[in-house]
Design a protein around this motif. Sequence first.
Motif, short mmCIF file in Angstrom:
data_model
loop_
_atom_site.label_atom_id
_atom_site.label_comp_id
_atom_site.label_asym_id
_atom_site.label_seq_id
_atom_site.Cartn_x
_atom_site.Cartn_y
_atom_site.Cartn_z
N HIS A 175 0.85 -1.19 0.00
CA HIS A 175 0.00 0.00 0.00
C HIS A 175 0.89 1.25 0.00
O HIS A 175 0.97 1.96 1.01
N LEU A 229 -0.32 4.81 1.30
CA LEU A 229 -0.45 5.18 2.70
C LEU A 229 0.65 6.15 3.12
O LEU A 229 1.81 5.97 2.75
N LYS A 230 0.28 7.14 3.89
CA LYS A 230 1.26 8.08 4.41
C LYS A 230 1.89 7.52 5.69
O LYS A 230 1.36 6.60 6.31
N GLN A 278 -0.35 7.53 8.67
CA GLN A 278 -1.36 6.47 8.69
C GLN A 278 -0.76 5.15 9.12
O GLN A 278 -1.36 4.40 9.91
N ARG A 281 -0.20 5.21 12.75
CA ARG A 281 -1.45 5.07 13.49
C ARG A 281 -1.92 3.62 13.51
O ARG A 281 -2.47 3.15 14.51
N LEU A 282 -1.70 2.90 12.43
CA LEU A 282 -2.14 1.52 12.35
C LEU A 282 -1.28 0.58 13.19
O LEU A 282 -1.79 -0.26 13.93
N CYS A 327 -3.36 -4.76 13.83
CA CYS A 327 -4.50 -3.88 13.50
C CYS A 327 -5.60 -4.76 12.93
O CYS A 327 -5.38 -5.92 12.56
N ASP A 352 -9.84 -1.31 10.14
CA ASP A 352 -8.99 -0.12 10.27
C ASP A 352 -8.08 0.04 9.06
O ASP A 352 -7.87 1.15 8.57
N LEU A 353 -7.54 -1.08 8.58
CA LEU A 353 -6.65 -1.01 7.41
C LEU A 353 -7.41 -0.55 6.17
O LEU A 353 -6.94 0.31 5.41
N GLU A 376 -8.08 3.23 6.33
CA GLU A 376 -6.91 4.06 6.04
C GLU A 376 -6.58 4.02 4.54
O GLU A 376 -6.20 5.05 3.96
N LYS A 408 -9.05 6.26 2.77
CA LYS A 408 -8.72 7.68 2.96
C LYS A 408 -7.56 8.09 2.06
O LYS A 408 -7.56 9.17 1.47
N ALA A 409 -6.56 7.21 1.96
CA ALA A 409 -5.39 7.55 1.14
C ALA A 409 -5.71 7.55 -0.34
O ALA A 409 -5.07 8.26 -1.12
#
Length: 231
Positions: free
Chosen positions: A115, A118-119, A122, A125-126, A159, A163-164, A167, A170-171
């Motif tokens: 991925h 993903l930043k 993120q 956070r995960l 995680c 949740d994954l 994220e 969002k990305a």
Amino acid sequence: MAQTLLMPKATAVWLVDNTALSFDQIATFCKLHPLEVKAIADGEAAQGIKGLDPIATGQLSRDEIARGEKDIHYKLKISEPKVRVPESKRRGPRYTPLSKRQDRPNAVLWLVRNHPELKDAQIARLIGTTKNTIEQIRDRSHWNSANLTPMDPVTLGLCSQIDLDMEVEKASKGRPLPTAAEIGATLQSASDTEHLDFYQEEEKEIDASAVFAKLQSLKSDRKPDEDDDQY
């Protein structure tokens, strides 16, 4: 925040057996379909479910049930809880148990490879790691880079899949669509193919004189039948 009814189907079983409420009233209160409540009353559904008394759990009062029994159009209201538990708001990186912290670099490597959208924030956070560690894994300057193996963080229990997915979604928002070169497009455009000749071989022109000459030669080579000579 709206209160949520505990064990709605078990509560519906109790209300069907112990009250004179209509199916619609029970269905509305328990967030069920009226036909499902009717099936419970007929013994076709929830046969193995023990009824849960909403009065004993403090979710419904006797006065509320009495109002509903008097008026079939009355909608039951769930009782306000006597004790309110404040919602826990998690701030900062996710807490990771000590037994799983050694797997975090492997999970970060998996996320970086699978991925890339993903930043770092993120991923931190995960997984519950730091941006510095993520940067070291990205540029392979991590002290244990040679021994890292990409591993799914969901499988490792670092995680949840929900949740994954959140994220990643969002990305992906606002990300430009991939070009034809990026996806390796090999199909030709419609404008290039609409004038193609599917039968490229040209038909040879038929020479009529040559055909008749061939027929004449066949007739001349033919021997007369003996039966014709007898007559």
